[in-house]
Motif scaffolding. Structure first.
Motif, PDB file in Angstrom:
ATOM      1  N   VAL A 159       0.844  -1.104  -0.012  1.00 33.12           N
ATOM      2  CA  VAL A 159      -0.109  -0.105  -0.047  1.00 33.12           C
ATOM      3  C   VAL A 159       0.885   1.191  -0.090  1.00 33.12           C
ATOM      4  CG1 VAL A 159      -1.827   1.357   1.059  1.00 33.12           C
ATOM      5  CG2 VAL A 159      -1.883  -1.352   1.288  1.00 33.12           C
ATOM      6  N   ASN A 160       0.574   2.110  -0.897  1.00 31.04           N
ATOM      7  CA  ASN A 160       1.408   3.424  -1.109  1.00 31.04           C
ATOM      8  C   ASN A 160       0.668   4.398  -1.510  1.00 31.04           C
ATOM      9  OD1 ASN A 160       4.567   2.515  -0.943  1.00 31.04           O
ATOM     10  ND2 ASN A 160       3.439   0.969  -2.509  1.00 31.04           N
ATOM     11  N   ALA A 161       1.263   5.748  -1.104  1.00 32.93           N
ATOM     12  CA  ALA A 161       0.278   6.993  -1.512  1.00 32.93           C
ATOM     13  C   ALA A 161       1.211   7.888  -2.479  1.00 32.93           C
ATOM     14  CB  ALA A 161       0.109   7.711  -0.324  1.00 32.93           C
ATOM     15  N   VAL A 162       0.436   8.337  -3.162  1.00 30.57           N
ATOM     16  CA  VAL A 162       0.934   9.427  -4.277  1.00 30.57           C
ATOM     17  C   VAL A 162       0.664  10.807  -4.047  1.00 30.57           C
ATOM     18  CG1 VAL A 162       1.244  10.023  -6.663  1.00 30.57           C
ATOM     19  CG2 VAL A 162       1.275   7.609  -6.165  1.00 30.57           C
ATOM     20  N   GLY A 163       1.665  11.749  -4.009  1.00 33.68           N
ATOM     21  CA  GLY A 163       1.163  13.001  -3.866  1.00 33.68           C
ATOM     22  C   GLY A 163       1.395  14.022  -5.106  1.00 33.68           C
ATOM     23  N   PRO A 164       0.452  14.025  -5.814  1.00 36.54           N
ATOM     24  CA  PRO A 164       0.657  14.978  -6.909  1.00 36.54           C
ATOM     25  C   PRO A 164       0.669  16.595  -6.595  1.00 36.54           C
ATOM     26  CG  PRO A 164      -1.180  13.353  -7.541  1.00 36.54           C
ATOM     27  CD  PRO A 164      -0.732  13.321  -5.851  1.00 36.54           C
ATOM     28  N   GLY A 165       1.545  17.234  -7.224  1.00 35.51           N
ATOM     29  CA  GLY A 165       1.220  18.671  -7.208  1.00 35.51           C
ATOM     30  C   GLY A 165       0.071  19.182  -7.758  1.00 35.51           C
ATOM     31  N   PHE A 166       0.189  20.386  -8.406  1.00 33.04           N
ATOM     32  CA  PHE A 166      -0.918  20.947  -9.167  1.00 33.04           C
ATOM     33  C   PHE A 166      -0.974  20.460 -10.680  1.00 33.04           C
ATOM     34  CE2 PHE A 166      -0.721  23.836  -5.387  1.00 33.04           C
ATOM     35  CZ  PHE A 166      -2.223  24.135  -5.480  1.00 33.04           C
ATOM     36  N   ILE A 167      -1.692  19.464 -11.001  1.00 33.08           N
ATOM     37  CA  ILE A 167      -1.826  18.982 -12.196  1.00 33.08           C
ATOM     38  C   ILE A 167      -2.928  19.578 -13.048  1.00 33.08           C
ATOM     39  CG2 ILE A 167      -1.928  16.698 -13.253  1.00 33.08           C
ATOM     40  CD1 ILE A 167       0.375  16.874 -11.284  1.00 33.08           C
ATOM     41  N   ASP A 168      -2.596  19.632 -14.408  1.00 31.21           N
ATOM     42  CA  ASP A 168      -3.571  20.313 -15.245  1.00 31.21           C
ATOM     43  C   ASP A 168      -4.747  19.532 -15.642  1.00 31.21           C
ATOM     44  OD1 ASP A 168      -4.358  22.529 -16.748  1.00 31.21           O
ATOM     45  OD2 ASP A 168      -3.048  22.381 -18.441  1.00 31.21           O
ATOM     46  N   THR A 169      -5.682  19.529 -14.605  1.00 31.77           N
ATOM     47  CA  THR A 169      -6.882  18.525 -14.787  1.00 31.77           C
ATOM     48  C   THR A 169      -7.838  19.366 -14.821  1.00 31.77           C
ATOM     49  OG1 THR A 169      -7.178  18.426 -12.393  1.00 31.77           O
ATOM     50  CG2 THR A 169      -5.664  16.711 -13.494  1.00 31.77           C
ATOM     51  N   PRO A 170      -9.121  19.382 -15.105  1.00 30.44           N
ATOM     52  CA  PRO A 170     -10.431  19.767 -14.885  1.00 30.44           C
ATOM     53  C   PRO A 170     -10.506  20.663 -13.642  1.00 30.44           C
ATOM     54  CG  PRO A 170     -10.884  17.789 -16.053  1.00 30.44           C
ATOM     55  CD  PRO A 170      -9.530  17.657 -15.654  1.00 30.44           C
ATOM     56  N   MET A 171     -10.132  20.132 -12.510  1.00 30.74           N
ATOM     57  CA  MET A 171     -10.120  20.642 -11.385  1.00 30.74           C
ATOM     58  C   MET A 171      -9.379  22.123 -11.289  1.00 30.74           C
ATOM     59  SD  MET A 171      -8.889  18.911  -7.584  1.00 30.74           S
ATOM     60  CE  MET A 171     -10.049  17.573  -7.850  1.00 30.74           C
ATOM     61  N   LEU A 172      -8.457  22.229 -12.111  1.00 25.64           N
ATOM     62  CA  LEU A 172      -7.957  23.704 -12.266  1.00 25.64           C
ATOM     63  C   LEU A 172      -8.583  24.731 -13.253  1.00 25.64           C
ATOM     64  CD1 LEU A 172      -4.150  22.858 -11.818  1.00 25.64           C
ATOM     65  CD2 LEU A 172      -5.785  23.121  -9.986  1.00 25.64           C
ATOM     66  N   LYS A 173      -9.594  23.977 -13.957  1.00 27.48           N
ATOM     67  CA  LYS A 173     -10.083  24.858 -14.983  1.00 27.48           C
ATOM     68  C   LYS A 173     -10.642  26.126 -14.191  1.00 27.48           C
ATOM     69  CE  LYS A 173      -8.593  22.247 -18.201  1.00 27.48           C
ATOM     70  NZ  LYS A 173      -7.368  22.512 -18.853  1.00 27.48           N
ATOM     71  N   VAL A 174     -11.272  26.171 -13.017  1.00 25.97           N
ATOM     72  CA  VAL A 174     -11.936  27.111 -12.487  1.00 25.97           C
ATOM     73  C   VAL A 174     -11.049  28.299 -12.244  1.00 25.97           C
ATOM     74  CG1 VAL A 174     -13.558  25.597 -11.483  1.00 25.97           C
ATOM     75  CG2 VAL A 174     -11.468  26.122 -10.170  1.00 25.97           C
ATOM     76  N   LEU A 175      -9.636  28.073 -12.225  1.00 21.94           N
ATOM     77  CA  LEU A 175      -8.725  29.463 -11.706  1.00 21.94           C
ATOM     78  C   LEU A 175      -8.617  30.194 -13.124  1.00 21.94           C
ATOM     79  CD1 LEU A 175      -6.149  27.135 -10.179  1.00 21.94           C
ATOM     80  CD2 LEU A 175      -7.875  28.162  -9.032  1.00 21.94           C
ATOM     81  N   ASP A 176      -8.529  31.563 -12.704  1.00 14.68           N
ATOM     82  CA  ASP A 176      -8.408  32.500 -13.682  1.00 14.68           C
ATOM     83  C   ASP A 176      -6.810  32.612 -13.872  1.00 14.68           C
ATOM     84  OD1 ASP A 176      -6.919  34.236 -11.690  1.00 14.68           O
ATOM     85  OD2 ASP A 176      -8.863  35.175 -11.355  1.00 14.68           O
ATOM     86  N   ASN A 177      -6.411  33.553 -15.098  1.00 15.94           N
ATOM     87  CA  ASN A 177      -5.097  33.179 -15.490  1.00 15.94           C
ATOM     88  C   ASN A 177      -4.039  33.613 -14.392  1.00 15.94           C
ATOM     89  OD1 ASN A 177      -5.770  32.070 -18.065  1.00 15.94           O
ATOM     90  ND2 ASN A 177      -5.981  34.029 -19.044  1.00 15.94           N
ATOM     91  N   GLY A 178      -4.555  34.996 -13.784  1.00 18.10           N
ATOM     92  CA  GLY A 178      -3.725  35.355 -12.732  1.00 18.10           C
ATOM     93  C   GLY A 178      -3.322  34.508 -11.588  1.00 18.10           C
ATOM     94  N   ILE A 179      -4.433  33.667 -11.054  1.00 22.23           N
ATOM     95  CA  ILE A 179      -4.119  32.796 -10.116  1.00 22.23           C
ATOM     96  C   ILE A 179      -3.063  31.592 -10.633  1.00 22.23           C
ATOM     97  CG2 ILE A 179      -5.216  31.168  -8.539  1.00 22.23           C
ATOM     98  CD1 ILE A 179      -7.482  33.221  -8.283  1.00 22.23           C
ATOM     99  N   ARG A 180      -3.553  31.048 -11.867  1.00 25.63           N
ATOM    100  CA  ARG A 180      -2.818  29.960 -12.327  1.00 25.63           C
ATOM    101  C   ARG A 180      -1.283  30.417 -12.418  1.00 25.63           C
ATOM    102  NH1 ARG A 180      -5.608  25.851 -15.206  1.00 25.63           N
ATOM    103  NH2 ARG A 180      -3.903  26.000 -16.859  1.00 25.63           N
ATOM    104  N   SER A 181      -1.039  31.589 -12.842  1.00 25.66           N
ATOM    105  CA  SER A 181       0.363  32.206 -13.011  1.00 25.66           C
ATOM    106  C   SER A 181       1.085  32.179 -11.552  1.00 25.66           C
ATOM    107  CB  SER A 181       0.512  33.247 -13.751  1.00 25.66           C
ATOM    108  OG  SER A 181      -0.042  33.456 -14.870  1.00 25.66           O
ATOM    109  N   GLN A 182       0.450  32.537 -10.639  1.00 24.59           N
ATOM    110  CA  GLN A 182       0.724  32.494  -9.182  1.00 24.59           C
ATOM    111  C   GLN A 182       1.230  31.041  -8.653  1.00 24.59           C
ATOM    112  OE1 GLN A 182      -1.655  34.723  -6.387  1.00 24.59           O
ATOM    113  NE2 GLN A 182      -2.142  36.275  -8.071  1.00 24.59           N
ATOM    114  N   ILE A 183       0.461  30.125  -9.009  1.00 24.54           N
ATOM    115  CA  ILE A 183       0.390  28.714  -8.396  1.00 24.54           C
ATOM    116  C   ILE A 183       1.573  28.074  -9.094  1.00 24.54           C
ATOM    117  CG2 ILE A 183      -0.501  26.580  -8.263  1.00 24.54           C
ATOM    118  CD1 ILE A 183      -3.262  28.005  -7.806  1.00 24.54           C
TER     119      ILE A 183
END
Length: 246
Positions: A178-202
């Motif tokens: 049993v193992n765990a994986v810790g993704p960083g911020f991945i370009d998935t639909p979950m991030l589509k709600v972010l505007d370009n300014g916030i995306r650039s900051q992240i």
């Protein structure tokens, strides 16, 4: 991965979709699960079109009975369960802790943490019948650090790491890794709600200078599921473009 049966939750999009496609490409029989029935069926049909062996199963991972039914479906369809990827999750509301409603907090915990417990509870017995198995639980970089506005998400993902480690302690001697994986911020639909300014900051928080890709996370998951990772258990693997190294 030939003759292996794999369950992937949250397989309609993002990391789950990429993971299911990769396992199928490597020859596994894959059961794709998601609460979005039509979307997960579309992904499943595409895998079959490309020559893969796949089935879909609609399930709400926050409901223990549905997780049990998912495991039963996989075993009935393919005879056994070898690998499980507990990936389904939600981001929840982005709010300071005291502004987060109790209902929202509980919902995130139910979907992101309780579901992993339900998965382990029913996946491990199925794997014990084979004498072996590998479970990969998808946590996050927020399984190791906090992020302002994401109290519920961080709490759940920290919990996923702890739960994975504990399950490894209890069942590794029985050949269940049993193992765990810790993704960083991945370009998935979950991030589509972010505007370009916030995306650039992240993006700037990642030393590699970009968001990750679902396919990059899927490669790590595939390795952890394979016999090449036969001595790997109870571990937490960030795949985060250097985020946690800052």
């Amino acid at each position: 991965m030939k003759n292996k049966t794999v369950i992937v939750t949250g397989a309609a999009s993002g990391i789950g979709k990429a993971t299911a496609e990769l396992f199928a490409k490597q020859g596994a029989s894959v059961v794709l699960s998601d609460i979005n029935e039509y979307e997960v069926e579309a992904v499943t049909k595409n895998i079959r079109y490309l020559g893969g062996n796949a089935s879909s199963f609609k399930a709400d991972v926050s409901q223990p009975e549905e997780m049990k039914e998912l495991v039963n479906f996989a075993v009935k369809a393919y005879g056994k369960l070898d690998i499980a990827v507990n990936n389904a999750g939600i981001s929840g509301e982005i709010e300071p802790l005291i502004d987060l409603t109790i209902e929202d907090f509980q919902h995130v915990i139910n979907v992101n943490l309780n579901s992993v417990f339900y998965g382990l509870k029913y996946q491990i017995p199925a794997m014990l019948k084979n004498g072996r198995g590998s479970i990969i639980n998808i946590s996050s970089i927020l399984g190791a650090v906090g992020f302002a506005g994401s109290s519920a998400y961080a709490a759940a993902k920290h919990g996923v790491v702890g739960l994975s480690q504990n399950a490894a302690l209890e069942y590794s001697a029985l050949n269940i890794r049993v193992n765990a994986v810790g993704p960083g911020f991945i370009d998935t639909p979950m991030l589509k709600v972010l505007d370009n300014g916030i995306r650039s900051q992240i993006v700037a928080l990642h030393p590699i200078g970009r968001f990750g890709k679902s396919e990059e996370v899927a490669e790590l998951i595939l390795w952890l599921g394979s016999d090449k990772a036969s001595f790997v258990t109870g571990s937490y693997y960030p795949v985060d473009g250097g985020y946690l190294a800052r």
